[in-house]
Write a protein that holds these residues in place. Structure first.
Motif, short mmCIF file in Angstrom:
data_model
loop_
_atom_site.label_atom_id
_atom_site.label_comp_id
_atom_site.label_asym_id
_atom_site.label_seq_id
_atom_site.Cartn_x
_atom_site.Cartn_y
_atom_site.Cartn_z
N VAL A 93 0.58 -1.22 -0.08
CA VAL A 93 -0.03 -0.09 0.04
C VAL A 93 0.85 1.27 0.04
O VAL A 93 0.65 2.18 -0.85
CB VAL A 93 -1.15 0.09 1.31
CG1 VAL A 93 -1.60 1.25 1.35
CG2 VAL A 93 -1.86 -1.21 1.09
N GLU A 94 1.84 1.35 0.86
CA GLU A 94 2.61 2.60 0.90
C GLU A 94 3.53 2.69 -0.30
O GLU A 94 3.55 4.11 -0.80
CB GLU A 94 3.64 2.52 2.29
CG GLU A 94 4.45 3.67 2.41
CD GLU A 94 5.27 3.75 3.84
OE1 GLU A 94 5.59 4.72 3.99
OE2 GLU A 94 5.09 2.60 4.44
N GLN A 95 4.06 1.56 -0.79
CA GLN A 95 4.81 1.83 -2.19
C GLN A 95 3.89 2.15 -3.14
O GLN A 95 4.37 2.95 -3.98
CB GLN A 95 5.36 0.40 -2.50
CG GLN A 95 6.73 0.08 -1.62
CD GLN A 95 6.98 -1.45 -1.88
OE1 GLN A 95 6.24 -2.34 -2.26
NE2 GLN A 95 8.37 -1.58 -1.57
N ASN A 96 2.60 1.73 -3.22
CA ASN A 96 1.84 2.45 -4.45
C ASN A 96 1.60 3.71 -4.06
O ASN A 96 1.36 4.42 -5.31
CB ASN A 96 0.37 1.49 -4.15
CG ASN A 96 0.24 0.32 -5.15
OD1 ASN A 96 0.09 0.54 -6.58
ND2 ASN A 96 0.43 -0.79 -4.67
N LEU A 97 1.36 4.24 -3.12
CA LEU A 97 1.36 5.59 -2.49
C LEU A 97 2.47 6.46 -3.09
O LEU A 97 2.36 7.70 -3.93
CB LEU A 97 0.86 5.93 -1.39
CG LEU A 97 -0.45 5.41 -0.52
CD1 LEU A 97 -0.59 5.93 0.67
CD2 LEU A 97 -1.48 5.75 -1.64
N ARG A 98 3.72 6.09 -2.87
CA ARG A 98 4.84 6.57 -3.08
C ARG A 98 5.13 6.69 -4.60
O ARG A 98 5.97 7.48 -5.11
CB ARG A 98 5.96 5.83 -2.39
CG ARG A 98 6.13 6.23 -0.85
CD ARG A 98 7.18 5.62 -0.16
NE ARG A 98 7.04 5.99 1.27
CZ ARG A 98 7.45 6.98 1.76
NH1 ARG A 98 7.97 8.05 1.02
NH2 ARG A 98 7.26 7.56 3.13
N THR A 99 4.42 5.75 -5.41
CA THR A 99 4.92 5.96 -6.95
C THR A 99 4.63 7.27 -7.43
O THR A 99 5.13 7.65 -8.46
CB THR A 99 4.09 4.79 -7.57
OG1 THR A 99 2.71 4.91 -7.47
CG2 THR A 99 4.54 3.50 -7.42
N VAL A 100 3.71 7.87 -7.02
CA VAL A 100 3.13 9.14 -7.55
C VAL A 100 3.91 10.32 -6.98
O VAL A 100 3.75 11.53 -7.50
CB VAL A 100 1.79 9.43 -7.46
CG1 VAL A 100 0.92 8.42 -8.38
CG2 VAL A 100 1.28 9.67 -6.13
N MET A 101 4.86 10.06 -5.91
CA MET A 101 5.61 11.24 -5.30
C MET A 101 7.23 11.18 -5.51
O MET A 101 8.14 11.76 -5.08
CB MET A 101 5.45 11.20 -3.98
CG MET A 101 3.94 11.37 -3.48
SD MET A 101 3.85 11.42 -1.41
CE MET A 101 4.21 9.98 -1.07
N ARG A 102 7.67 10.41 -6.79
CA ARG A 102 8.86 10.53 -7.02
C ARG A 102 9.30 12.01 -7.55
O ARG A 102 8.50 12.88 -8.12
CB ARG A 102 9.08 9.64 -8.43
CG ARG A 102 8.95 8.31 -7.82
CD ARG A 102 9.15 7.43 -9.46
NE ARG A 102 8.31 6.11 -9.33
CZ ARG A 102 8.91 5.10 -8.68
NH1 ARG A 102 10.18 5.00 -8.55
NH2 ARG A 102 8.26 4.14 -8.94
#
Length: 188
Positions: A93-102
């Motif tokens: 879940v956290e990694q999915n969220l972080r994909t858009v904050m690169r």
């Protein structure tokens, strides 16, 4: 926030011809299966291209066939929630969220991820893969990821269609509560 759509697209024997204008708030596209609702949302988001027409958000042209304008999806400030939520199955879940904050500084990305995990009641699910989540949790994860992109418009492509009737009702209530604070336009 205004959304103006006047587009046409030929898909085999089917000709999509849609025109509408909306303001802030919730709006619905209604019609039978196969009438072009999902394709309309995909065209607005920029993941599909109309054959002709015009799409505008708050006076900014996203697509105009006559003027040769076709902004890429990442420049449209439009969030599209797909029917299947389009979560990366190999990411938590956290990694999915972080994909858009690169590209964001790590501290800012940490702060925003934590804020969304709290807001969507996913703190205890942060390390779970999508297959380990309920339908409602998957939806909240996908919606949190979209909201991290700061969209002006949210497009929800039959977000409840894959759920049974009880879960659909429960998830619909959660969705409406979650989107209460969204200041832009929502098209279902």
């Amino acid at each position: 926030m205004s959304l103006l759509v006047d587009i046409e697209k030929q898909m085999g024997d089917f000709h999509l011809d849609v025109s509408f204008d909306t303001g802030d708030g919730f709006h619905g596209l209604l019609g039978p299966s196969g009438c072009g609702k999902s394709m309309t949302l995909r065209c607005i988001a920029g993941v599909a291209r109309p054959d002709r027409g015009h799409i505008e958000v708050n006076g900014v042209t996203l697509f105009d066939s006559e003027k040769g304008i076709d902004l890429p999806p990442q420049e449209r400030s439009v969030g599209l929630l797909f029917q299947n939520y389009a979560l990366f199955p190999h990411m938590t879940v956290e990694q999915n969220l972080r994909t858009v904050m690169r590209g964001l500084p790590r501290r800012e990305a940490d702060r925003r991820a934590e804020s969304m995990l709290r807001r969507f009641h996913l703190e205890d699910r942060r390390s779970h893969l999508p297959r380990q989540l309920s339908g409602g949790e998957q939806q909240r994860t996908a919606l949190a990821r979209i909201l991290l992109t700061d969209p002006r418009i949210l497009l929800l492509d039959e977000p409840l269609s894959a759920l049974d009737s009880y879960l659909r009702w429960q998830t619909e209530l959660e969705l409406m509560e979650t989107l209460e604070d969204f200041a832009g336009t929502v098209v279902l």
